[in-house]
Enzyme design. Structure first.
Site, PDB file in Angstrom:
ATOM      1  N   TYR A  12      -6.910  -0.622  -3.314  1.00  0.00           N
ATOM      2  CA  TYR A  12      -7.149   0.265  -4.458  1.00  0.00           C
ATOM      3  C   TYR A  12      -6.799   1.722  -4.135  1.00  0.00           C
ATOM      4  O   TYR A  12      -5.843   2.297  -4.687  1.00  0.00           O
ATOM      5  CB  TYR A  12      -8.615   0.128  -4.899  1.00  0.00           C
ATOM      6  CG  TYR A  12      -9.094   1.115  -5.945  1.00  0.00           C
ATOM      7  CD1 TYR A  12      -8.285   1.518  -7.001  1.00  0.00           C
ATOM      8  CD2 TYR A  12     -10.388   1.636  -5.861  1.00  0.00           C
ATOM      9  CE1 TYR A  12      -8.757   2.419  -7.962  1.00  0.00           C
ATOM     10  CE2 TYR A  12     -10.867   2.524  -6.819  1.00  0.00           C
ATOM     11  CZ  TYR A  12     -10.049   2.916  -7.864  1.00  0.00           C
ATOM     12  OH  TYR A  12     -10.524   3.805  -8.798  1.00  0.00           O
ATOM     13  N   ILE A  13      -7.544   2.337  -3.218  1.00  0.00           N
ATOM     14  CA  ILE A  13      -7.310   3.755  -2.938  1.00  0.00           C
ATOM     15  C   ILE A  13      -6.020   3.932  -2.137  1.00  0.00           C
ATOM     16  O   ILE A  13      -5.241   4.859  -2.380  1.00  0.00           O
ATOM     17  CB  ILE A  13      -8.526   4.370  -2.215  1.00  0.00           C
ATOM     18  CG1 ILE A  13      -9.788   4.196  -3.071  1.00  0.00           C
ATOM     19  CG2 ILE A  13      -8.294   5.847  -1.925  1.00  0.00           C
ATOM     20  CD1 ILE A  13     -11.081   4.541  -2.351  1.00  0.00           C
ATOM     21  N   ASN A  33      -3.376  -6.543   5.721  1.00  0.00           N
ATOM     22  CA  ASN A  33      -3.472  -7.997   5.938  1.00  0.00           C
ATOM     23  C   ASN A  33      -3.637  -8.764   4.626  1.00  0.00           C
ATOM     24  O   ASN A  33      -3.764  -9.993   4.629  1.00  0.00           O
ATOM     25  CB  ASN A  33      -4.612  -8.343   6.912  1.00  0.00           C
ATOM     26  CG  ASN A  33      -5.987  -8.009   6.359  1.00  0.00           C
ATOM     27  OD1 ASN A  33      -6.137  -7.621   5.194  1.00  0.00           O
ATOM     28  ND2 ASN A  33      -7.012  -8.160   7.186  1.00  0.00           N
ATOM     29  N   LEU A  34      -3.660  -8.034   3.498  1.00  0.00           N
ATOM     30  CA  LEU A  34      -3.769  -8.618   2.152  1.00  0.00           C
ATOM     31  C   LEU A  34      -5.051  -9.427   1.941  1.00  0.00           C
ATOM     32  O   LEU A  34      -5.117 -10.275   1.060  1.00  0.00           O
ATOM     33  CB  LEU A  34      -2.528  -9.478   1.815  1.00  0.00           C
ATOM     34  CG  LEU A  34      -1.179  -8.729   1.833  1.00  0.00           C
ATOM     35  CD1 LEU A  34      -0.047  -9.679   1.489  1.00  0.00           C
ATOM     36  CD2 LEU A  34      -1.185  -7.519   0.899  1.00  0.00           C
ATOM     37  N   ASP A  57      -2.551  -7.336  10.841  1.00  0.00           N
ATOM     38  CA  ASP A  57      -3.960  -6.990  10.917  1.00  0.00           C
ATOM     39  C   ASP A  57      -4.182  -6.038  12.085  1.00  0.00           C
ATOM     40  O   ASP A  57      -3.552  -6.194  13.139  1.00  0.00           O
ATOM     41  CB  ASP A  57      -4.749  -8.298  11.143  1.00  0.00           C
ATOM     42  CG  ASP A  57      -6.218  -8.150  10.842  1.00  0.00           C
ATOM     43  OD1 ASP A  57      -6.882  -7.377  11.547  1.00  0.00           O
ATOM     44  OD2 ASP A  57      -6.695  -8.815   9.903  1.00  0.00           O
ATOM     45  N   PHE A  79      -7.108   3.586   5.758  1.00  0.00           N
ATOM     46  CA  PHE A  79      -8.032   3.042   4.753  1.00  0.00           C
ATOM     47  C   PHE A  79      -8.570   1.667   5.134  1.00  0.00           C
ATOM     48  O   PHE A  79      -9.623   1.270   4.643  1.00  0.00           O
ATOM     49  CB  PHE A  79      -7.326   2.880   3.392  1.00  0.00           C
ATOM     50  CG  PHE A  79      -6.863   4.153   2.770  1.00  0.00           C
ATOM     51  CD1 PHE A  79      -7.746   4.962   2.074  1.00  0.00           C
ATOM     52  CD2 PHE A  79      -5.541   4.550   2.867  1.00  0.00           C
ATOM     53  CE1 PHE A  79      -7.321   6.145   1.480  1.00  0.00           C
ATOM     54  CE2 PHE A  79      -5.100   5.729   2.280  1.00  0.00           C
ATOM     55  CZ  PHE A  79      -5.992   6.525   1.589  1.00  0.00           C
ATOM     56  N   ALA A  80      -7.815   0.905   5.935  1.00  0.00           N
ATOM     57  CA  ALA A  80      -8.123  -0.520   6.142  1.00  0.00           C
ATOM     58  C   ALA A  80      -9.540  -0.718   6.669  1.00  0.00           C
ATOM     59  O   ALA A  80      -9.880  -0.261   7.758  1.00  0.00           O
ATOM     60  CB  ALA A  80      -7.114  -1.128   7.114  1.00  0.00           C
ATOM     61  N   TYR A 147     -22.327  -1.150   6.980  1.00  0.00           N
ATOM     62  CA  TYR A 147     -21.069  -0.542   6.525  1.00  0.00           C
ATOM     63  C   TYR A 147     -21.042   0.949   6.866  1.00  0.00           C
ATOM     64  O   TYR A 147     -20.094   1.452   7.478  1.00  0.00           O
ATOM     65  CB  TYR A 147     -20.883  -0.765   5.021  1.00  0.00           C
ATOM     66  CG  TYR A 147     -19.825   0.132   4.424  1.00  0.00           C
ATOM     67  CD1 TYR A 147     -18.485  -0.021   4.785  1.00  0.00           C
ATOM     68  CD2 TYR A 147     -20.152   1.152   3.523  1.00  0.00           C
ATOM     69  CE1 TYR A 147     -17.500   0.817   4.267  1.00  0.00           C
ATOM     70  CE2 TYR A 147     -19.184   1.983   2.996  1.00  0.00           C
ATOM     71  CZ  TYR A 147     -17.855   1.813   3.371  1.00  0.00           C
ATOM     72  OH  TYR A 147     -16.907   2.652   2.855  1.00  0.00           O
ATOM     73  N   ASN A 176     -18.484   8.317  -5.227  1.00  0.00           N
ATOM     74  CA  ASN A 176     -18.075   7.148  -6.024  1.00  0.00           C
ATOM     75  C   ASN A 176     -16.682   7.349  -6.613  1.00  0.00           C
ATOM     76  O   ASN A 176     -16.475   8.286  -7.378  1.00  0.00           O
ATOM     77  CB  ASN A 176     -19.083   6.900  -7.153  1.00  0.00           C
ATOM     78  CG  ASN A 176     -20.390   6.340  -6.631  1.00  0.00           C
ATOM     79  OD1 ASN A 176     -20.973   6.896  -5.713  1.00  0.00           O
ATOM     80  ND2 ASN A 176     -20.851   5.253  -7.207  1.00  0.00           N
TER      81      ASN A 176
END
Length: 330
Positions: A12-13, A33-34, A57, A79-80, A147, A176
């Site tokens: 997304y980002i 890595n989809l 990955d 981002f991953a 997280y 957010n």
């Protein structure tokens, strides 16, 4: 022309950031890595500039090293990561291995190949329960879920790598994120979707559904939780500015990315109703455990140092998200 490695660039980002980098005439190499990103997104991005894609990955260090060897990479935007708070509580091992070990492999490949600049996707979850509002960068970092812990560990690792190896990082702590590309090229596409705004918008297409509003007795302007919604295009613009900051010799630093302005859950619902011109059915439920009443960013530091300015209103974010859902969501 500089080449930027974007990990998680099919998500997304990440995908919005790739578009922003292409618009600034960077070459982009995507590593993804989809697992949550989409090959269709990569194919779309390739239409708009020089994009090279590696389906691999960060837990495959040899593959990561190959990407650096095959491309003259100047800097990394990272981002991953797995990012579902609830899942991280149930399965912390998955999060520590993927987010922390994956980042260590990335940093090792950077050092091996003498790449010393990284912009890191961090989170307001590193702060934990807010002790005051708005939250500035001096607020203590005491995450309340795995997280948030993984992101905080990575921030600490980056401090140590700066001191020991001169690897410069900018950590961007998101509040957010909302919205979609204003030209509907990419947008929010999670399976399953867990975020409030896209779920409200999706519901308007398929006969509607009743939404649960958790808690209307918080000490806020209308009794519902308040969150700081930042538009995804404003957010990725900060990443481009962070890269420029590092390219201009900026030191390791960290910034909140938010609007300095909170919107309540009720306000989000009414903005969605206004944009879609539909009435959304709501059930009022008890509070959810662990939901702070209010999370709002103090964004002065990013404005001063990065010269960043969030521009879009919540309604504009919802409108772009709705246009994306109309074109692609169904």
């Amino acid at each position: 022309m500089k080449t930027i490695l974007v990990t998680g660039g099919a998500g997304y980002i990440g995908s919005h950031c790739v578009l922003a980098l292409l618009e600034q005439n960077y070459n982009v190499v995507i590593l993804d890595n989809l697992s949550t990103g989409h090959i269709e997104t990569v194919e779309t991005l390739k239409k708009y500039g020089n994009v090279k894609f590696y389906n691999t990955d960060l837990l495959e260090p040899a593959n990561v090293d190959v990407i650096f060897k095959e491309n003259n990479i100047d800097a990394v935007v990272h981002f991953a990561a797995f990012s579902q708070v609830g899942e991280s509580v149930i399965n912390p091992q998955k999060y520590y291995i993927n987010n922390v070990c994956g980042t260590l492999n990335l940093l090792q490949a950077m050092l091996t190949n003498n790449v010393k600049k990284i912009v890191f996707s961090s989170t307001a979850a590193t702060y934990g329960e807010p002790k005051y509002i708005p939250i500035d960068e001096k607020h203590t970092q005491e995450p309340i879920n795995p997280y948030g812990q993984t992101k905080l560990f990575i921030e600490k690792i980056m401090d140590d790598y700066d001191k020991a190896y001169g690897l410069k990082s900018v950590r961007l702590r998101y509040f957010n994120v909302a919205g979609a590309d204003s030209k509907t090229r990419v947008g929010e596409w999670h399976e399953p979707e867990t975020h409030l705004i896209p779920n409200i918008l999706k519901s308007t297409f398929n006969g509607g559904q009743t939404f649960k509003m958790f808690g209307t007795d918080y000490d806020t302007k209308d009794g519902t939780c308040v969150r700081d919604y930042i538009d995804v295009e404003d957010l990725v613009n900060a990443h481009v500015l962070a890269l420029q900051y590092l390219n201009n010799g900026g030191e390791t630093n960290y910034f909140n990315l938010g609007t300095n302005n909170g919107n309540s859950v009720k306000e989000v619902f009414s903005a969605c109703e206004k944009v879609t011109n539909k009435t959304i059915a709501v059930d009022v439920m008890e509070r959810r455990a662990g939901d702070p009443a209010s999370l709002v960013a103090d964004n002065k530091k990013a404005k001063e140092i990065l010269k960043w300015q969030p521009k879009k209103t919540l309604e504009e974010s919802i409108k772009n998200a709705y246009e994306w859902e109309k074109v692609n969501g169904n």
